[in-house]
Design a protein around this motif. Sequence first.
Motif, short mmCIF file in Angstrom:
data_model
loop_
_atom_site.label_atom_id
_atom_site.label_comp_id
_atom_site.label_asym_id
_atom_site.label_seq_id
_atom_site.Cartn_x
_atom_site.Cartn_y
_atom_site.Cartn_z
N LEU A 1 -20.32 7.56 17.87
CA LEU A 1 -21.75 7.68 17.59
C LEU A 1 -22.02 7.65 16.09
CD1 LEU A 1 -22.89 10.31 20.24
CD2 LEU A 1 -22.97 7.80 20.38
N GLN A 2 -21.14 8.28 15.30
CA GLN A 2 -21.30 8.24 13.85
C GLN A 2 -21.21 6.81 13.32
OE1 GLN A 2 -18.20 10.97 12.82
NE2 GLN A 2 -19.40 12.75 13.39
N LEU A 3 -20.30 6.03 13.88
CA LEU A 3 -20.17 4.63 13.46
C LEU A 3 -21.41 3.83 13.83
CD1 LEU A 3 -16.44 4.11 14.38
CD2 LEU A 3 -17.42 3.89 12.10
N VAL A 4 -21.96 4.11 15.00
CA VAL A 4 -23.19 3.43 15.40
C VAL A 4 -24.32 3.79 14.44
CG1 VAL A 4 -24.96 3.29 17.20
CG2 VAL A 4 -22.55 3.23 17.83
N ALA A 5 -24.45 5.08 14.13
CA ALA A 5 -25.53 5.54 13.27
C ALA A 5 -25.43 4.96 11.86
CB ALA A 5 -25.54 7.07 13.21
N ARG A 6 -24.24 4.75 11.36
CA ARG A 6 -24.12 4.21 10.00
C ARG A 6 -24.18 2.69 9.97
NH1 ARG A 6 -17.84 5.35 8.09
NH2 ARG A 6 -17.06 3.34 8.81
N GLY A 7 -24.33 2.06 11.13
CA GLY A 7 -24.54 0.62 11.17
C GLY A 7 -23.36 -0.22 11.57
N ASP A 8 -22.21 0.39 11.77
CA ASP A 8 -21.01 -0.39 12.11
C ASP A 8 -21.15 -1.10 13.46
OD1 ASP A 8 -20.28 1.32 9.97
OD2 ASP A 8 -18.18 1.02 10.44
N HIS A 9 -21.84 -0.46 14.40
CA HIS A 9 -21.99 -1.09 15.71
C HIS A 9 -22.89 -2.32 15.62
CE1 HIS A 9 -23.28 -1.30 20.04
NE2 HIS A 9 -21.96 -1.29 20.14
N ALA A 10 -23.92 -2.24 14.79
CA ALA A 10 -24.78 -3.40 14.58
C ALA A 10 -23.97 -4.54 13.98
CB ALA A 10 -25.95 -3.04 13.67
N MET B 1 -29.42 4.63 22.50
CA MET B 1 -30.47 5.56 22.07
C MET B 1 -30.58 5.60 20.54
SD MET B 1 -29.98 8.80 24.59
CE MET B 1 -29.90 8.59 26.37
N ILE B 2 -29.43 5.66 19.87
CA ILE B 2 -29.43 5.69 18.40
C ILE B 2 -30.04 4.40 17.86
CG2 ILE B 2 -27.96 5.64 16.35
CD1 ILE B 2 -26.05 7.56 17.88
N GLU B 3 -29.62 3.29 18.43
CA GLU B 3 -30.16 2.00 17.96
C GLU B 3 -31.64 1.85 18.30
OE1 GLU B 3 -27.28 -0.57 19.79
OE2 GLU B 3 -26.06 -0.60 17.97
N GLY B 4 -32.10 2.61 19.28
CA GLY B 4 -33.52 2.60 19.65
C GLY B 4 -34.36 3.59 18.86
N GLY B 5 -33.75 4.34 17.96
CA GLY B 5 -34.52 5.24 17.11
C GLY B 5 -34.18 6.71 17.22
N SER C 1 -32.14 10.04 16.61
CA SER C 1 -31.27 10.43 15.50
C SER C 1 -29.85 10.66 16.00
CB SER C 1 -31.79 11.72 14.85
OG SER C 1 -31.60 12.83 15.72
N LEU C 2 -28.90 10.57 15.10
CA LEU C 2 -27.52 10.87 15.43
C LEU C 2 -27.41 12.29 15.96
CD1 LEU C 2 -24.45 10.39 15.44
CD2 LEU C 2 -24.45 11.01 13.01
N ARG C 3 -28.10 13.21 15.33
CA ARG C 3 -28.04 14.61 15.75
C ARG C 3 -28.53 14.78 17.19
NH1 ARG C 3 -30.29 18.91 11.81
NH2 ARG C 3 -28.26 19.85 11.87
N ALA C 4 -29.65 14.13 17.54
CA ALA C 4 -30.20 14.24 18.90
C ALA C 4 -29.24 13.62 19.92
CB ALA C 4 -31.56 13.57 18.97
N ALA C 5 -28.69 12.46 19.60
CA ALA C 5 -27.77 11.79 20.52
C ALA C 5 -26.49 12.61 20.70
CB ALA C 5 -27.44 10.39 20.02
N THR C 6 -25.97 13.15 19.61
CA THR C 6 -24.76 13.98 19.69
C THR C 6 -25.01 15.22 20.54
OG1 THR C 6 -24.01 13.17 17.54
CG2 THR C 6 -23.03 15.22 18.32
N ARG C 7 -26.18 15.82 20.34
CA ARG C 7 -26.53 17.01 21.12
C ARG C 7 -26.59 16.69 22.62
NH1 ARG C 7 -30.97 18.25 18.63
NH2 ARG C 7 -32.36 17.31 20.16
N LEU C 8 -27.19 15.55 22.97
CA LEU C 8 -27.26 15.15 24.38
C LEU C 8 -25.86 14.92 24.95
CD1 LEU C 8 -30.27 12.67 24.34
CD2 LEU C 8 -30.15 14.86 25.55
N GLY C 9 -25.02 14.25 24.19
CA GLY C 9 -23.65 14.00 24.63
C GLY C 9 -22.88 15.29 24.86
N ARG C 10 -23.04 16.22 23.95
CA ARG C 10 -22.34 17.50 24.09
C ARG C 10 -22.89 18.30 25.27
NH1 ARG C 10 -19.70 19.68 18.82
NH2 ARG C 10 -19.13 17.69 17.89
N GLU C 11 -24.19 18.23 25.45
CA GLU C 11 -24.80 18.95 26.59
C GLU C 11 -24.25 18.42 27.91
OE1 GLU C 11 -29.27 19.37 28.52
OE2 GLU C 11 -29.09 19.03 26.36
#
Length: 194
Positions: free
Chosen positions: A100-109, A167-171, A173-183
């Motif tokens: 997810l961190q890689l996606v957020a910093r643009g590597d996935h794009a 979700m991250i690519e759709g807007g 935040s990394l924090r919100a996506a990480t929280r959902l994944g951990r939940e």
Amino acid sequence: MPKIQASTVAEHRASQRAALLDAARTLLSKHPEQIPGLAEVAQHAGLARSSVYSYFKSRADMFDALVTDTFPRWSAYVEKRMDAATTPGQKVQAYVDSNLQLVARGDHALARALASAGSSEALASSSRLMHDRLEAPLRAALTDHGSSDPVRMAELVQSIVYALSRMIEGGHSLRAATRLGRELLSPYLDGDSA
């Protein structure tokens, strides 16, 4: 003759090639719909246009080198974070978080741009190797965690990564996506899976 900016010719060539690949990566991430031209890459790297041809025969050759260089970086990043975790559950969580961190910093794009820009053998081979390389430690962590079917469980974990990546690519935040994944994963990763 240009001045060598390293202690050896080999180091100089490696540094110049890396600068060209970094320039190509930057240009492709800005304009993912097209592979940049060699002249454009040389200009962005601050090198003479003619020097690019010492490293790449063509735009396709540079693209293949970019693919071959990019995917192992992704794998190494994820593996390093998994290795730093101490328990199998933490290793699985590190797998998810680092992707997810890689996606957020643009590597996935960038990886998607590489995938859409061409269909070279290097792309197919590197993509397969990256996924195989990443699945092995994920499956091992899931096995150590007590999964009865680590192969299919790895597929489930990967599907969570894909969904959170979108979700991250759709807007989101990394924090919100990480929280959902951990939940979603914490009850399984923190508890006894056997």
